[in-house]
Design a protein around this motif. Sequence first.
Motif, short mmCIF file in Angstrom:
data_model
loop_
_atom_site.label_atom_id
_atom_site.label_comp_id
_atom_site.label_asym_id
_atom_site.label_seq_id
_atom_site.Cartn_x
_atom_site.Cartn_y
_atom_site.Cartn_z
N CYS A 14 0.78 -1.25 0.18
CA CYS A 14 0.06 -0.09 -0.09
C CYS A 14 1.00 1.30 0.05
CB CYS A 14 -0.95 0.07 1.44
SG CYS A 14 -1.72 1.55 1.20
N PRO A 15 0.86 2.02 -1.31
CA PRO A 15 1.23 3.48 -0.99
C PRO A 15 1.02 4.39 0.20
CG PRO A 15 -0.37 3.48 -2.81
CD PRO A 15 -0.35 1.98 -2.17
N PHE A 16 -0.22 4.20 0.37
CA PHE A 16 -0.46 5.09 1.52
C PHE A 16 -0.03 4.87 3.00
CE2 PHE A 16 -3.66 5.23 -1.67
CZ PHE A 16 -3.95 6.69 -2.00
N ARG A 19 3.46 6.18 2.89
CA ARG A 19 3.73 7.47 3.39
C ARG A 19 4.23 7.78 4.84
NH1 ARG A 19 -1.64 10.73 0.90
NH2 ARG A 19 -0.60 11.51 -0.99
N LEU A 38 -4.91 -7.58 2.66
CA LEU A 38 -6.00 -6.69 2.36
C LEU A 38 -7.12 -7.64 1.69
CD1 LEU A 38 -5.59 -3.13 1.45
CD2 LEU A 38 -6.73 -3.96 3.38
N GLY A 52 -12.15 0.63 7.10
CA GLY A 52 -11.87 -0.73 6.35
C GLY A 52 -10.62 -0.60 5.58
N LYS A 53 -9.94 0.58 5.91
CA LYS A 53 -8.64 0.71 4.69
C LYS A 53 -7.58 0.72 5.94
CE LYS A 53 -11.26 3.51 1.47
NZ LYS A 53 -11.23 4.67 0.72
N VAL A 54 -6.24 0.51 5.19
CA VAL A 54 -4.86 0.75 5.60
C VAL A 54 -4.45 2.14 5.13
CG1 VAL A 54 -4.35 -1.23 6.24
CG2 VAL A 54 -3.80 -0.47 4.00
N PRO A 55 -3.68 2.87 5.52
CA PRO A 55 -3.08 2.63 6.97
C PRO A 55 -4.03 3.00 7.96
CG PRO A 55 -2.27 4.82 6.09
CD PRO A 55 -3.06 4.20 4.94
N GLU A 67 -6.50 7.80 7.40
CA GLU A 67 -6.17 8.56 6.35
C GLU A 67 -4.55 9.17 6.63
OE1 GLU A 67 -7.36 9.75 3.68
OE2 GLU A 67 -9.14 8.53 4.17
N SER A 68 -4.09 8.63 5.49
CA SER A 68 -2.57 8.76 5.55
C SER A 68 -2.15 10.36 5.72
CB SER A 68 -2.04 8.14 4.23
OG SER A 68 -2.44 8.88 3.12
#
Length: 222
Positions: A14-16, A19, A38, A52-55, A67-68
Motif C-alpha cells: 500500500c502506497p498510503f 507515506r 487486504l 476498512g482501509k489501511v493505513p 487517512e494517510s
Amino acid sequence: MQTPRLELISFKLCPFVQRTVITLLHKDVPYDITYIDLNNPPEWFAEVSPLGKVPVLKVGDDAVLFESAVIQEYVDEITPPSLMPADPLTKALNRAWIGYGGEVIMAMHGLVSAKDEAAFDEARSKLRGMLEKLEAVHSGEDFFNGGEFALIDAAFAPLFMRLDLLGQNCGLNLLDGLPKLGRWSEALLALPSVKHSVVDEFPQMYRMMLTRMGGHAATLLK
Ligand SMILES: N[C@@H](CCC(=O)N[C@@H](CS)C(=O)NCC(=O)O)C(=O)O
C-alpha cells in the motif's frame, strides 16, 4: 515530549501506508508494525479500521487514526521540529498538493489495473496529465519546496517508487520530458527513509501484483 506507543497496521503493497512509514523513519520515531493481507483481512481489522482501509495508526491504548495525510501530520506534530513549511500559505498549498498526490496514486492504480489496451491508453494519458500539472508547480530543486525534505516529499515518494518499477518492468517511462519530476524522483528514491519504507521483497511483490491483476500492464512485463 515522549511519544505515545504507536502501532501501524500495514499492507505491504500500500502506497498510503508507505507515506506513514517514510515519515516515521525520517523522524526516527519508534513504532510497531502489523501486516495484514487486504485480500483476506483478519476479523479484528473491521473493528479497528473505521473505513476498512489501511493505513491505520493505533496511538496508545485507545485511539485510532486513519487517512494517510492526517497520520503523517500527526506523527510530524508530535515529533518537532516540523517537516511542514512554517509559512501558513505554503503549508496550506502543500496540504492541497498532498491531497492531489492521493489522486495521482489512484490514477496510477487505474493504469496498472486497466483491463485492455484502450483503457490503458486512456489511464496513461490521464496520469501523464496529472504529472504535468505537478511539474508546473515543482520548485525544480531536489524536493517539492526547494532543497529541504518536507512532509509533502514523504507523501509523493511512494508514487515515484512505483513509477520507477513500472519503468523497469514494463518499459513505461512516464517521467520522460518532465525534468523537475525526474530530479525529484531521483532525490527521493536515494533517501534511506524511502529505501527502507518497504519490505526487501517489495520489487518482486509489485511485479507479482501486476501479474495477478491481469490487466494490460501485465502483458508489458519484461
Ligand atoms: N485516502 C486513504 C486511502 C487509503 C487506501 O485506499 N488504502 C487501500 C490500500 S492501498 C485500502 O485500504 N483499500 C481497501 C479498501 O478500500 O477496501 C489514505 O490516504 O489513507
